[in-house]
Design a protein around this motif. Structure first.
Motif, PDB file in Angstrom:
ATOM      1  N   PHE A 162     -24.888  65.478  45.780  1.00 42.61           N
ATOM      2  CA  PHE A 162     -24.419  64.353  44.962  1.00 42.61           C
ATOM      3  C   PHE A 162     -24.263  64.725  43.497  1.00 42.61           C
TER       4      PHE A 162
ATOM      5  N   THR B  68     -20.578  66.324  42.936  1.00 44.78           N
ATOM      6  CA  THR B  68     -19.453  65.565  43.462  1.00 44.78           C
ATOM      7  C   THR B  68     -18.792  64.791  42.329  1.00 44.78           C
TER       8      THR B  68
ATOM      9  N   VAL C 123     -19.095  60.940  42.143  1.00 43.69           N
ATOM     10  CA  VAL C 123     -20.345  60.369  41.609  1.00 43.69           C
ATOM     11  C   VAL C 123     -20.237  60.231  40.092  1.00 43.69           C
TER      12      VAL C 123
ATOM     13  N   VAL D  19     -32.663  65.663  40.469  1.00 43.18           N
ATOM     14  CA  VAL D  19     -31.248  65.381  40.187  1.00 43.18           C
ATOM     15  C   VAL D  19     -30.904  65.795  38.754  1.00 43.18           C
TER      16      VAL D  19
ATOM     17  N   ILE E  96     -27.709  57.409  40.448  1.00 36.29           N
ATOM     18  CA  ILE E  96     -27.001  57.398  41.734  1.00 36.29           C
ATOM     19  C   ILE E  96     -27.564  58.488  42.650  1.00 36.29           C
ATOM     20  N   GLY E  97     -27.630  59.702  42.150  1.00 36.31           N
ATOM     21  CA  GLY E  97     -28.137  60.814  42.952  1.00 36.31           C
ATOM     22  C   GLY E  97     -29.580  60.629  43.377  1.00 36.31           C
TER      23      GLY E  97
ATOM     24  N   PHE F 223     -30.505  59.100  46.842  1.00 37.53           N
ATOM     25  CA  PHE F 223     -30.534  60.016  47.978  1.00 37.53           C
ATOM     26  C   PHE F 223     -31.722  60.964  47.881  1.00 37.53           C
ATOM     27  N   SER F 224     -32.035  61.394  46.679  1.00 38.36           N
ATOM     28  CA  SER F 224     -33.165  62.287  46.484  1.00 38.36           C
ATOM     29  C   SER F 224     -34.481  61.626  46.887  1.00 38.36           C
TER      30      SER F 224
END
Length: 148
Positions: A31, A34, A37, A97, A130-131, A134-135
């Protein structure tokens, strides 16, 4: 006759942080690099960035203490009233991140060269938030699965 001892939840150890780090980096990497993102972060407001951070905290807490019935935040070691395991999880989630974004030079790669340093910092904060969604999933899952 065997005497049963009451079940005590596992105490937080340095190995738990290591597990969190592996899980956090594993899911953070894709992420950070990308472009979508970074474009999404650029279009978000500061309120959306803060709300995304709140989601990271909620996911982390729910995964550690609601999805895993063997953990009780009331009996874990704390720092200023917050369980150390949760503090570690948040540091890993946001830190992995942030570190990857800076190591990969993502802000300079994906952002316009005309951005001020304050704008770049703000967009980077939102991209990190944002990342981190997921982390935190990877970090908390690794902690829960391997801490038995």
């Amino acid at each position: 006759m065997k005497i049963r001892r009451p079940h005590r939840p596992p105490q937080f150890r340095l190995a738990d942080s290591a597990q969190q780090i592996v899980g956090g980096f594993l899911l953070a990497g894709p992420f950070v690099v990308t472009e979508e993102v970074w474009r999404l972060a650029d279009s978000m407001s500061i309120v959306q960035g803060l709300a995304t951070m709140g989601i990271v905290f909620a996911i982390g807490y729910a995964t550690l203490y609601k999805a895993d019935s063997t953990r009780d935040p009331e009996v874990e070691r704390e720092l200023v009233g917050i369980p150390i395991r949760f503090i570690s999880l948040m540091c890993v989630s946001f830190g992995s991140v942030t570190l990857l974004a800076l190591l990969f030079d993502a802000p300079d790669t994906f952002l316009e060269s005309g951005e001020t340093s304050a704008q770049t910092a703000l967009i980077t904060f939102k991209a990190v938030s944002i990342g981190s969604i997921f982390s935190v999933v990877g970090a908390a899952t690794a902690d829960s699965v391997f801490s038995r």
